[in-house]
Design a protein around this motif. Structure first.
Motif, PDB file in Angstrom:
ATOM      1  N   GLN A  74       0.801  -1.216   0.000  1.00 28.27           N
ATOM      2  CA  GLN A  74       0.000   0.000   0.000  1.00 28.27           C
ATOM      3  C   GLN A  74       0.842   1.278   0.000  1.00 28.27           C
ATOM      4  OE1 GLN A  74      -3.315   0.039  -0.293  1.00 28.27           O
ATOM      5  NE2 GLN A  74      -3.402  -2.189  -0.376  1.00 28.27           N
ATOM      6  N   GLY A  75       2.148   1.151  -0.225  1.00 28.14           N
ATOM      7  CA  GLY A  75       2.987   2.335  -0.308  1.00 28.14           C
ATOM      8  C   GLY A  75       3.506   2.843   1.024  1.00 28.14           C
ATOM      9  N   HIS A  76       3.467   2.017   2.074  1.00 26.28           N
ATOM     10  CA  HIS A  76       3.949   2.420   3.403  1.00 26.28           C
ATOM     11  C   HIS A  76       5.274   1.722   3.710  1.00 26.28           C
ATOM     12  CE1 HIS A  76      -0.605   2.973   4.146  1.00 26.28           C
ATOM     13  NE2 HIS A  76      -0.063   4.130   3.811  1.00 26.28           N
ATOM     14  N   GLU A  77       6.171   1.699   2.730  1.00 28.87           N
ATOM     15  CA  GLU A  77       7.416   0.957   2.901  1.00 28.87           C
ATOM     16  C   GLU A  77       8.247   1.459   4.073  1.00 28.87           C
ATOM     17  OE1 GLU A  77       6.410   2.326   0.125  1.00 28.87           O
ATOM     18  OE2 GLU A  77       6.411   0.866  -1.523  1.00 28.87           O
ATOM     19  N   GLN A  78       8.317   2.783   4.250  1.00 28.34           N
ATOM     20  CA  GLN A  78       9.142   3.321   5.337  1.00 28.34           C
ATOM     21  C   GLN A  78       8.613   2.904   6.704  1.00 28.34           C
ATOM     22  OE1 GLN A  78       9.537   7.562   4.834  1.00 28.34           O
ATOM     23  NE2 GLN A  78      11.201   7.353   3.338  1.00 28.34           N
ATOM     24  N   PHE A  79       7.299   2.952   6.884  1.00 26.80           N
ATOM     25  CA  PHE A  79       6.713   2.552   8.166  1.00 26.80           C
ATOM     26  C   PHE A  79       6.902   1.051   8.389  1.00 26.80           C
ATOM     27  CE2 PHE A  79       4.544   6.477   7.110  1.00 26.80           C
ATOM     28  CZ  PHE A  79       4.529   7.133   8.322  1.00 26.80           C
ATOM     29  N   ALA A  80       6.693   0.262   7.327  1.00 25.44           N
ATOM     30  CA  ALA A  80       6.874  -1.180   7.447  1.00 25.44           C
ATOM     31  C   ALA A  80       8.320  -1.528   7.768  1.00 25.44           C
ATOM     32  CB  ALA A  80       6.428  -1.867   6.154  1.00 25.44           C
ATOM     33  N   THR A  81       9.266  -0.853   7.108  1.00 20.72           N
ATOM     34  CA  THR A  81      10.681  -1.117   7.358  1.00 20.72           C
ATOM     35  C   THR A  81      11.077  -0.689   8.770  1.00 20.72           C
ATOM     36  OG1 THR A  81      11.189  -0.827   5.015  1.00 20.72           O
ATOM     37  CG2 THR A  81      13.024  -0.663   6.561  1.00 20.72           C
ATOM     38  N   THR A  82      10.535   0.434   9.238  1.00 18.39           N
ATOM     39  CA  THR A  82      10.801   0.863  10.617  1.00 18.39           C
ATOM     40  C   THR A  82      10.283  -0.168  11.608  1.00 18.39           C
ATOM     41  OG1 THR A  82      10.661   3.197   9.980  1.00 18.39           O
ATOM     42  CG2 THR A  82      10.400   2.673  12.317  1.00 18.39           C
ATOM     43  N   GLY A  83       9.067  -0.662  11.366  1.00 19.49           N
ATOM     44  CA  GLY A  83       8.523  -1.710  12.226  1.00 19.49           C
ATOM     45  C   GLY A  83       9.386  -2.953  12.201  1.00 19.49           C
ATOM     46  N   LEU A  84       9.889  -3.321  11.009  1.00 19.18           N
ATOM     47  CA  LEU A  84      10.751  -4.500  10.900  1.00 19.18           C
ATOM     48  C   LEU A  84      12.024  -4.322  11.716  1.00 19.18           C
ATOM     49  CD1 LEU A  84      11.501  -6.565   7.746  1.00 19.18           C
ATOM     50  CD2 LEU A  84      13.411  -5.719   9.102  1.00 19.18           C
ATOM     51  N   LEU A  85      12.648  -3.152  11.623  1.00 22.30           N
ATOM     52  CA  LEU A  85      13.890  -2.910  12.361  1.00 22.30           C
ATOM     53  C   LEU A  85      13.659  -2.950  13.865  1.00 22.30           C
ATOM     54  CD1 LEU A  85      15.361  -0.054  10.141  1.00 22.30           C
ATOM     55  CD2 LEU A  85      16.229  -2.389  10.343  1.00 22.30           C
ATOM     56  N   VAL A  86      12.556  -2.330  14.321  1.00 17.81           N
ATOM     57  CA  VAL A  86      12.242  -2.339  15.753  1.00 17.81           C
ATOM     58  C   VAL A  86      11.994  -3.770  16.228  1.00 17.81           C
ATOM     59  CG1 VAL A  86      10.573  -1.611  17.494  1.00 17.81           C
ATOM     60  CG2 VAL A  86      11.362   0.013  15.770  1.00 17.81           C
TER      61      VAL A  86
END
Length: 300
Positions: A275-287
């Motif tokens: 859905q175009g929320h790559e930055q939020f998804a990647t931040t969640g992955l890192l956390v």
């Protein structure tokens, strides 16, 4: 006419009676099976640990659906962030609680560095390959992707969707079980804790996914909570398989790692970016990755 009506009534009553008898026998068989299974599990500490850890993960999944019932559903951005968080936890658990112990276990069994790496690598590919084969051969809807709401196929799609959820949770249960059958109790605790943390948002994501394909809120919440019940079963089966065959331990750990890697790569990460929320998804992955790494380090 009265004779025909009477015969139909008799046939209906007989059908209901046989059906009730069948349900009763089935319920009795299930109760007997569960009683026998509990007798076996109660006598084996490893199986009790696997069952308890798997049950905690299932409870965490059920806990995750509560926000859906008491508050407004979170937006797509939060949804994708939670998916990324779950992916990060699963990646860290795969690395630190499954792959590294698999290598160590293989070396402790007398294999050299190359032999241990080959065993672990083969186990990873085998685990991922088995799930890939199931994904290709068994009909199901993708776990996170929209299944659509076309009326003629809606019921079939929903059941296929539920099956996909069950298939998604099996690797987590297997990971808990094979880790419980290992020799490092602290690492097994870290893995079970990490998966339970990851299962809280996962329960919510499952319920939201079911709701998005047309299922009612309460039914979606119920199935989302129930989706984690496969984890205690898979956990006990995984622990039992390895408990009686220690040479299989590095293979079992690597197999569970490969299965989890397949789920993360094939389902979770692509959906979190859709859905175009790559930055939020990647931040969640890192956390999620860092949190699971810290848990593994601190508890070990």
């Amino acid at each position: 006419m009265n004779s025909i009506t009477r015969k139909n009534s008799i046939r209906l009553a007989a059908s209901v009676g046989w059906r009730a008898l069948g349900y009763g026998l089935g319920a009795a068989g299930i109760v007997f099976f569960l009683a026998e299974a509990w007798q076996l599990i109660a006598g084996q500490p490893t199986l009790r640990i696997a069952l308890g850890s798997g049950s905690i993960a299932a409870l965490a999944t059920a806990l995750g659906v509560v926000p859906m019932l008491v508050t407004r559903a979170p937006g797509r951005r939060i949804h994708d962030t939670l998916l990324g968080f779950g992916a990060g936890v699963m990646l860290a658990a795969t690395s630190f609680s499954l792959i590294i112990p698999s290598l160590q276990s293989a070396q402790e069994q007398g294999h050299g560095s190359w032999g241990a790496s080959l065993i672990t690598g083969a186990g990873i590919l085998l685990g991922a390959g088995c799930l890939m084969l199931l994904e290709r051969k068994l009909p199901h809807e993708h776990f996170f992707g929209g299944a659509g709401t076309e009326n003629p196929q809606r019921i079939r799609r929903l059941w296929l969707f539920v099956f996909a959820i069950v298939m998604h949770n099996i690797p987590e249960g297997l990971a808990i079980g094979v880790s419980a059958a290992g020799t490092d109790a602290a690492r097994a605790t870290a893995l079970a804790t990490g998966i339970a943390i990851q299962d809280v948002p996962e329960g919510l994501v499952v319920a939201l996914a079911l709701s998005s394909v047309g299922m009612g809120k309460w039914k979606s919440a119920f199935l989302g909570a129930a989706s984690g019940l496969v984890e205690p079963l898979a956990s006990v089966l995984g622990a039992a398989a390895l408990m009686y065959s220690q040479p299989l331990l590095p293979w079992g750990l690597a197999f569970a790692a490969g299965a989890m890697l397949f789920v993360v790569s094939h389902e979770v990460i692509p959906e979190s970016h859709r859905q175009g929320h790559e930055q939020f998804a990647t931040t969640g992955l890192l956390v999620g990755f860092v949190l699971m790494m810290m848990l593994d380090t601190a508890l070990a």
